[in-house]
Design a protein around this motif. Structure first.
Motif, PDB file in Angstrom:
ATOM      1  N   GLU A  80       9.473  10.383   2.382  1.00 13.16           N
ATOM      2  CA  GLU A  80      10.762  11.060   2.176  1.00 13.16           C
ATOM      3  C   GLU A  80      10.240  12.996   2.128  1.00 13.16           C
ATOM      4  OE1 GLU A  80      12.058   9.974  -1.680  1.00 13.16           O
ATOM      5  OE2 GLU A  80      12.488   7.545  -0.937  1.00 13.16           O
ATOM      6  N   ILE A  81       8.850  12.975   1.819  1.00 13.62           N
ATOM      7  CA  ILE A  81       8.435  14.663   1.864  1.00 13.62           C
ATOM      8  C   ILE A  81       7.916  14.902   2.575  1.00 13.62           C
ATOM      9  CG2 ILE A  81       8.527  14.586  -1.021  1.00 13.62           C
ATOM     10  CD1 ILE A  81       5.643  13.363  -0.896  1.00 13.62           C
ATOM     11  N   GLY A  82       7.856  14.208   4.075  1.00  9.78           N
ATOM     12  CA  GLY A  82       7.492  14.309   5.509  1.00  9.78           C
ATOM     13  C   GLY A  82       5.708  14.249   5.118  1.00  9.78           C
ATOM     14  N   VAL A  83       4.720  13.868   4.359  1.00  5.29           N
ATOM     15  CA  VAL A  83       3.531  14.342   5.087  1.00  5.29           C
ATOM     16  C   VAL A  83       2.464  12.983   3.679  1.00  5.29           C
ATOM     17  CG1 VAL A  83       3.388  16.424   3.305  1.00  5.29           C
ATOM     18  CG2 VAL A  83       3.369  14.640   1.903  1.00  5.29           C
ATOM     19  N   GLU A  84       1.080  12.992   4.710  1.00  2.95           N
ATOM     20  CA  GLU A  84       0.827  11.798   4.383  1.00  2.95           C
ATOM     21  C   GLU A  84       0.014  12.361   2.942  1.00  2.95           C
ATOM     22  OE1 GLU A  84      -2.283  11.567   7.354  1.00  2.95           O
ATOM     23  OE2 GLU A  84      -1.112  10.266   8.821  1.00  2.95           O
ATOM     24  N   LEU A  85      -0.036  10.899   2.333  1.00  5.25           N
ATOM     25  CA  LEU A  85      -0.716  10.886   0.584  1.00  5.25           C
ATOM     26  C   LEU A  85      -1.624   9.531   0.830  1.00  5.25           C
ATOM     27  CD1 LEU A  85       2.561  11.727  -1.403  1.00  5.25           C
ATOM     28  CD2 LEU A  85       0.937  12.735  -0.221  1.00  5.25           C
ATOM     29  N   PRO A  86      -2.901   9.871  -0.338  1.00  6.66           N
ATOM     30  CA  PRO A  86      -3.581   8.950  -0.406  1.00  6.66           C
ATOM     31  C   PRO A  86      -2.949   7.691  -0.722  1.00  6.66           C
ATOM     32  CG  PRO A  86      -4.358  10.479  -2.001  1.00  6.66           C
ATOM     33  CD  PRO A  86      -3.110  11.282  -1.091  1.00  6.66           C
ATOM     34  N   ALA A  87      -3.217   6.286  -0.437  1.00  9.50           N
ATOM     35  CA  ALA A  87      -2.957   5.016  -0.494  1.00  9.50           C
ATOM     36  C   ALA A  87      -4.110   5.286  -2.224  1.00  9.50           C
ATOM     37  CB  ALA A  87      -3.355   4.049  -0.165  1.00  9.50           C
ATOM     38  N   PHE A  88      -2.869   3.858  -3.032  1.00 13.46           N
ATOM     39  CA  PHE A  88      -3.025   3.939  -5.056  1.00 13.46           C
ATOM     40  C   PHE A  88      -4.270   3.229  -4.538  1.00 13.46           C
ATOM     41  CE2 PHE A  88      -2.779   1.956  -9.002  1.00 13.46           C
ATOM     42  CZ  PHE A  88      -1.892   3.035  -9.204  1.00 13.46           C
ATOM     43  N   SER A  89      -4.951   1.874  -3.784  1.00 10.93           N
ATOM     44  CA  SER A  89      -5.940   1.535  -4.246  1.00 10.93           C
ATOM     45  C   SER A  89      -5.708   0.917  -2.785  1.00 10.93           C
ATOM     46  CB  SER A  89      -5.897   0.529  -5.016  1.00 10.93           C
ATOM     47  OG  SER A  89      -5.095  -0.281  -5.213  1.00 10.93           O
ATOM     48  N   ALA A  90      -7.118  -0.171  -3.046  1.00  7.59           N
ATOM     49  CA  ALA A  90      -7.393  -1.205  -0.961  1.00  7.59           C
ATOM     50  C   ALA A  90      -6.091  -2.028  -1.446  1.00  7.59           C
ATOM     51  CB  ALA A  90      -8.547  -1.256  -1.586  1.00  7.59           C
ATOM     52  N   ASP A  91      -6.202  -3.039  -2.438  1.00  7.86           N
ATOM     53  CA  ASP A  91      -5.224  -3.775  -2.626  1.00  7.86           C
ATOM     54  C   ASP A  91      -3.343  -2.993  -2.894  1.00  7.86           C
ATOM     55  OD1 ASP A  91      -7.029  -6.014  -2.829  1.00  7.86           O
ATOM     56  OD2 ASP A  91      -7.265  -4.736  -4.770  1.00  7.86           O
ATOM     57  N   MET A  92      -3.303  -1.717  -3.183  1.00  3.61           N
ATOM     58  CA  MET A  92      -1.899  -1.291  -3.187  1.00  3.61           C
ATOM     59  C   MET A  92      -1.865  -0.290  -2.761  1.00  3.61           C
ATOM     60  SD  MET A  92      -1.882  -1.762  -7.140  1.00  3.61           S
ATOM     61  CE  MET A  92      -0.362  -1.280  -7.556  1.00  3.61           C
ATOM     62  N   ARG A  93      -1.418  -0.136  -1.322  1.00  7.91           N
ATOM     63  CA  ARG A  93      -1.304   0.733  -0.302  1.00  7.91           C
ATOM     64  C   ARG A  93       0.219   1.361  -0.483  1.00  7.91           C
ATOM     65  NH1 ARG A  93      -5.288   1.773   2.551  1.00  7.91           N
ATOM     66  NH2 ARG A  93      -4.187   2.817   4.288  1.00  7.91           N
ATOM     67  N   SER A  94       0.145   2.343  -1.184  1.00  8.63           N
ATOM     68  CA  SER A  94       1.572   2.857  -1.250  1.00  8.63           C
ATOM     69  C   SER A  94       1.363   4.615  -1.845  1.00  8.63           C
ATOM     70  CB  SER A  94       2.777   2.486  -2.624  1.00  8.63           C
ATOM     71  OG  SER A  94       2.482   0.567  -2.368  1.00  8.63           O
ATOM     72  N   PRO A  95       1.732   5.308  -1.062  1.00  7.91           N
ATOM     73  CA  PRO A  95       1.125   6.642  -1.439  1.00  7.91           C
ATOM     74  C   PRO A  95       2.425   6.927  -2.423  1.00  7.91           C
ATOM     75  CG  PRO A  95       3.195   6.263   0.028  1.00  7.91           C
ATOM     76  CD  PRO A  95       3.117   5.080   0.120  1.00  7.91           C
ATOM     77  N   VAL A  96       1.991   6.931  -4.132  1.00  3.64           N
ATOM     78  CA  VAL A  96       1.783   6.582  -5.116  1.00  3.64           C
ATOM     79  C   VAL A  96       1.976   8.298  -5.444  1.00  3.64           C
ATOM     80  CG1 VAL A  96       1.631   6.513  -7.471  1.00  3.64           C
ATOM     81  CG2 VAL A  96       1.947   4.907  -5.485  1.00  3.64           C
ATOM     82  N   LEU A  97       3.289   9.243  -5.858  1.00  4.21           N
ATOM     83  CA  LEU A  97       3.142  10.578  -5.887  1.00  4.21           C
ATOM     84  C   LEU A  97       2.330  10.947  -7.254  1.00  4.21           C
ATOM     85  CD1 LEU A  97       6.663  11.545  -5.454  1.00  4.21           C
ATOM     86  CD2 LEU A  97       5.232  11.862  -4.034  1.00  4.21           C
ATOM     87  N   ASN A  98       1.996  10.433  -8.676  1.00  6.91           N
ATOM     88  CA  ASN A  98       1.346  11.207  -9.464  1.00  6.91           C
ATOM     89  C   ASN A  98      -0.341  10.814  -8.568  1.00  6.91           C
ATOM     90  OD1 ASN A  98      -0.056   8.835 -10.711  1.00  6.91           O
ATOM     91  ND2 ASN A  98       2.191   7.883 -10.649  1.00  6.91           N
ATOM     92  N   ALA A  99      -0.443   9.939  -8.781  1.00  8.74           N
ATOM     93  CA  ALA A  99      -2.236   9.948  -7.991  1.00  8.74           C
ATOM     94  C   ALA A  99      -2.287  10.875  -6.950  1.00  8.74           C
ATOM     95  CB  ALA A  99      -1.723   8.257  -7.761  1.00  8.74           C
TER      96      ALA A  99
END
Length: 219
Positions: A80-99
């Protein structure tokens, strides 16, 4: 510092921390991006007050290495925002905005953003603010959480240089964002959820209508 030392875990090429208890299907020892960023922020503050506390300096240095290397090796495109963001954790590979925002803010504040990539990420997250709504949690998740809004606002404070324009922007965003969660003087919602599409019945008190064209006020 002793407690943090005992509970540190490998994270990227450095160290990180988890919750120390299980959450969903993730075990208690799994380190998280947001937890590591928050602790790194605390260590920055500790060292500012106690610059001779060498164990804290060592933990902070290893945590910054962990955050930097994790961000480089484990980033995921946020569609949605067009940039790469770090995954939340090794088990939760999501680009969470706040983290991702908190991590960027800490790396900028600690002068670890030599390439400027973290500044680009933080600016992209800043621009993803939805008027009358705030920042979403991650793509496809209808959660709008007050605590996570505060994480992002803290990150913006950490990651931007001192200027009158920056101060005014943050003041406006803090007031605007926190006011969205106010239900009455002194009372606030913890979490809201987006309702997609046409509403045929009144939503629950913590639901807000959200469409591609407009964001409505609470019903």
């Amino acid at each position: 510092v002793d407690r943090l030392t005992k509970r540190k875990q490998s994270f990227g090429d450095g160290i990180g921390w988890g919750l120390d208890f299980s959450w969903k299907e993730v075990g208690p020892k799994a380190p998280y991006l947001i937890t590591t960023a928050i602790i790194a922020h605390g260590l920055l503050d500790v060292i500012a007050e106690l610059p001779d506390l060498e164990p804290a300096q060592g933990l902070l240095g290893s945590a910054l290495i962990g955050l930097s290397s994790w961000t480089r090796a484990n980033s995921i495109l946020h569609p949605e925002i067009g940039v790469e963001l770090p995954a939340f954790s090794a088990d939760m590979r999501s680009p969470v905005l706040n983290a991702a925002a908190y991590t960027a803010g800490i790396l900028i504040a600690a002068q670890c953003d030599l390439s400027g990539e973290e500044s680009q990420r933080l600016n992209a997250i800043k621009d993803a603010y939805v008027p009358c709504l705030g920042w979403e949690y991650e793509p496809g998740t209808p959660v709008i959480d007050l605590l996570h809004q505060c994480y992002i606002l803290t990150a913006l404070d950490l990651g931007h240089s001192e200027s009158e324009e920056r101060k005014n922007y943050l003041d406006r965003k803090v007031i605007e964002t926190v006011a969205l969660f106010s239900t009455s003087p002194g009372n606030f919602l913890d979490t809201g959820r987006l309702v997609q599409g046409t509403l045929y019945e009144p939503p629950l008190p913590n639901h807000r209508k959200h469409s591609a064209k407009a964001v409505g006020a609470p019903y």
